[in-house]
Design a protein around this motif. Structure first.
Motif, mmCIF file in Angstrom:
data_model
loop_
_atom_site.group_PDB
_atom_site.id
_atom_site.type_symbol
_atom_site.label_atom_id
_atom_site.label_comp_id
_atom_site.label_asym_id
_atom_site.label_seq_id
_atom_site.Cartn_x
_atom_site.Cartn_y
_atom_site.Cartn_z
ATOM 1 N N LEU A 170 -6.977 -1.900 -2.494
ATOM 2 C CA LEU A 170 -7.535 -3.188 -2.080
ATOM 3 C C LEU A 170 -8.320 -3.836 -3.210
ATOM 4 O O LEU A 170 -8.189 -5.038 -3.472
ATOM 5 C CB LEU A 170 -8.422 -2.987 -0.852
ATOM 6 C CG LEU A 170 -9.184 -4.216 -0.339
ATOM 7 C CD1 LEU A 170 -8.225 -5.269 0.199
ATOM 8 C CD2 LEU A 170 -10.180 -3.806 0.751
ATOM 9 N N PHE A 226 -7.990 -6.104 4.790
ATOM 10 C CA PHE A 226 -6.607 -5.862 4.388
ATOM 11 C C PHE A 226 -5.655 -6.968 4.861
ATOM 12 O O PHE A 226 -4.487 -6.977 4.471
ATOM 13 C CB PHE A 226 -6.113 -4.515 4.925
ATOM 14 C CG PHE A 226 -6.735 -3.335 4.242
ATOM 15 C CD1 PHE A 226 -6.147 -2.763 3.131
ATOM 16 C CD2 PHE A 226 -7.942 -2.812 4.700
ATOM 17 C CE1 PHE A 226 -6.729 -1.681 2.489
ATOM 18 C CE2 PHE A 226 -8.527 -1.726 4.062
ATOM 19 C CZ PHE A 226 -7.924 -1.159 2.956
ATOM 20 N N ARG A 254 -4.999 -1.207 9.696
ATOM 21 C CA ARG A 254 -6.325 -1.062 9.078
ATOM 22 C C ARG A 254 -7.174 -2.289 9.359
ATOM 23 O O ARG A 254 -8.380 -2.196 9.545
ATOM 24 C CB ARG A 254 -6.188 -0.857 7.569
ATOM 25 C CG ARG A 254 -5.729 0.530 7.192
ATOM 26 C CD ARG A 254 -6.422 1.045 5.945
ATOM 27 N NE ARG A 254 -6.269 2.493 5.872
ATOM 28 C CZ ARG A 254 -7.080 3.353 6.431
ATOM 29 N NH1 ARG A 254 -8.135 2.919 7.100
ATOM 30 N NH2 ARG A 254 -6.869 4.649 6.342
ATOM 31 N N SER A 295 -6.383 3.554 0.163
ATOM 32 C CA SER A 295 -6.159 2.170 0.579
ATOM 33 C C SER A 295 -7.232 1.242 0.007
ATOM 34 O O SER A 295 -6.931 0.147 -0.488
ATOM 35 C CB SER A 295 -6.142 2.071 2.110
ATOM 36 O OG SER A 295 -5.046 2.786 2.643
ATOM 37 N N SER A 312 -0.639 -6.219 3.230
ATOM 38 C CA SER A 312 -0.419 -5.246 4.297
ATOM 39 C C SER A 312 0.941 -5.354 4.955
ATOM 40 O O SER A 312 1.348 -6.421 5.421
ATOM 41 C CB SER A 312 -1.496 -5.410 5.377
ATOM 42 O OG SER A 312 -2.745 -4.999 4.865
ATOM 43 N N LEU A 367 0.818 -1.208 0.000
ATOM 44 C CA LEU A 367 0.000 0.000 0.000
ATOM 45 C C LEU A 367 0.853 1.259 0.000
ATOM 46 O O LEU A 367 1.805 1.367 0.773
ATOM 47 C CB LEU A 367 -0.896 0.025 1.238
ATOM 48 C CG LEU A 367 -1.983 -1.039 1.362
ATOM 49 C CD1 LEU A 367 -2.605 -0.977 2.753
ATOM 50 C CD2 LEU A 367 -3.047 -0.856 0.292
ATOM 51 N N GLY A 403 -1.212 -1.337 6.839
ATOM 52 C CA GLY A 403 -2.344 -2.183 6.470
ATOM 53 C C GLY A 403 -2.787 -3.087 7.599
ATOM 54 O O GLY A 403 -3.984 -3.355 7.763
#
Length: 323
Positions: free
Chosen positions: A164, A197, A193, A160, A186, A151, A190
């Motif tokens: 994805l 992810f 997140r 993001s 990730s 990312l 990530g």
């Protein structure tokens, strides 16, 4: 000892790894130990968390070889694609997993275990999704062990999720070709997140060493401190404080053995507004002086990021480990 002294807290690194791994749930946990484990010492760090990690990531073939020589037996993914046959032959000899990022690289790898790198928007390394079918056709199915991306701006939610979606399309295609391929998108940002992810695996870098990626705040413990040893304390005779003119009339000044050749920024003073190649001077007279205790704080003073600071400041250092 004339070198700077770096103290690495292995317990902190292990606790950080366990905390981040708990966020990753059932995803495989790949510890990123490239660049000598961000300056912390890759072999010692990897040995201390090998039972926690499912595998390791390095940037260079040489880094992977060093881990194998140190006794690491788990999977090691080399993030930089092989550039010639010599890279491929060494990867095979040391049972390293290579990155494939193009049709040409797929042909060069010639059946070496690999993860395919897909470009989802960072535009640094990786094949674009329209090239992915050709990359897969150039690879023996048994050699494809994974597919991954990275990312950019993970702190940006919209960016993001756009990445994805691209990665999900790539994963569907690769898993049609190789159903058990390990998908991982990730790194530290990530991971924080979470949710969609996480995929089959995650790669933990900066969080492992006690720092957050930009835009995130998760409770991890910094693991590195760097100390300089005092080499002299003497009466001030006027003139300069190091190379610079003295800003006041000191009584005494001490010299410490640490300078910009040790990875510290010349423009950011450690002592009395100066930093020489191998030393600085200070009004302090401690036998050992902590010159680096928090990478975020130091990086802010330097106008950089913690990643750069960490990989620089152990350049000419003696590293000792504590638990």
């Amino acid at each position: 000892m004339q070198r700077t002294l770096s103290v690495v807290n292995l317990t902190a690194i292990r606790e950080n790894a366990l905390k981040v791994k708990s966020l990753a749930g059932k995803s495989k946990f790949f510890a990123v130990v490239k660049a000598d484990a961000y300056g912390h010492g890759a072999e010692r760090v990897a040995r201390h968390i090998e039972d926690v990690a499912d595998g390791f990531c390095v940037a260079l073939i040489e880094e992977g070889i060093s881990l194998r020589v140190a006794g690491i037996t788990k999977q090691i993914l080399v993030l930089t694609p092989p550039l010639d046959g010599y890279d491929v032959s060494r990867a095979r000899a040391y049972n390293l997993t290579v990155t494939v990022n193009s049709v040409g690289c797929a042909r060069l790898a010639g059946g070496t275990p690999c993860h395919i790198k897909v470009n989802t928007g960072m535009n640094r390394l990786g094949c674009n999704t329209d090239e992915l079918p050709d990359v897969l056709r150039a690879l023996p199915s048994e050699s494809v062990e994974g597919v991954y991306s990275h990312l950019f701006a993970p702190q940006d939610e919209a960016a993001s999720f756009n990445q994805l979606k691209i990665f999900e399309r790539a994963v569907r295609l690769v898993k049609t070709f190789k159903p058990n391929a390990c998908a991982h998108l990730s790194a530290s940002g990530g991971i924080l997140r979470g949710g969609k992810f996480l995929f089959d695996g995650v790669r933990c870098g900066i969080l492992l060493y006690g720092y957050n990626p930009s835009g995130f705040d998760f409770g991890v413990t910094p693991a590195l401190k760097v100390y300089a040893r005092r080499t002299q304390t003497a009466e001030f005779i006027g003139g300069g404080a190091g190379y610079a003119y003295a800003s006041k009339n000191y009584k005494r000044l001490s010299a410490y053995r640490c300078g910009y050749a040790d990875g510290f920024k010349r423009t950011v003073a450690l002592g009395e507004n100066n930093l020489c190649m191998d030393a600085f001077v200070s009004e302090r007279d401690d036998d050992m002086l902590c010159v680096f205790g928090n990478a975020d704080d130091y990086a802010r003073r330097c106008g950089t990021i913690s990643y750069e600071a960490l990989t620089d400041v152990t350049r000419r250092s003696e590293i000792i480990y504590e638990r």
